[in-house]
Design a protein around this motif. Structure first.
Motif: not given
Length: 113
Positions: A42-67
């Motif tokens: 689960l940690f790796r999954t959310t880490h990947t989602l966070k990174g993908m969102a950040g690379m695409l510029g979805f910063l709010s999504f990335s912050r939520a995944a980071h939480r």
């Protein structure tokens, strides 16, 4: 809808399906090594989602995944114990992220929080 993101959306859908399935395993009593492996996944999954969102510029999504990633990190380090209420909260968080992704996919604006 921009088809250049089709592979990204598909990857995210797979990650969410994995997260839901892994969280479901935490609802039942499991040996410690299974819980640890599940939390690590689960940690790796959310880490990947966070990174993908950040690379695409979805910063709010990335912050939520980071939480969520932070919570899984606490769990994998043994600083937060898996309980029924925590798993329910994490499931709600994953579903909220998944809903947010669906909105992004429909080209809806990203929410502030």
């Amino acid at each position: 809808m921009d088809t250049s993101f089709d592979d990204v959306w598909a990857e995210c859908e797979d990650l969410f399906a994995q997260a839901r399935q892994t969280l479901a395993t935490l609802k039942e009593p499991q040996p410690a090594h299974v819980v640890q492996a599940s939390v690590n996944a689960l940690f790796r999954t959310t880490h990947t989602l966070k990174g993908m969102a950040g690379m695409l510029g979805f910063l709010s999504f990335s912050r939520a995944a980071h939480r969520l990633e932070d919570i899984f990190d606490l769990m994998r380090k043994g600083r937060l114990r898996s309980t029924d209420s925590l798993v329910e909260t994490l499931e709600a968080g994953v579903l909220a992220l998944e809903s947010g992704l669906a909105d992004l996919r429909r080209a809806r604006p990203e929410p502030e929080d």
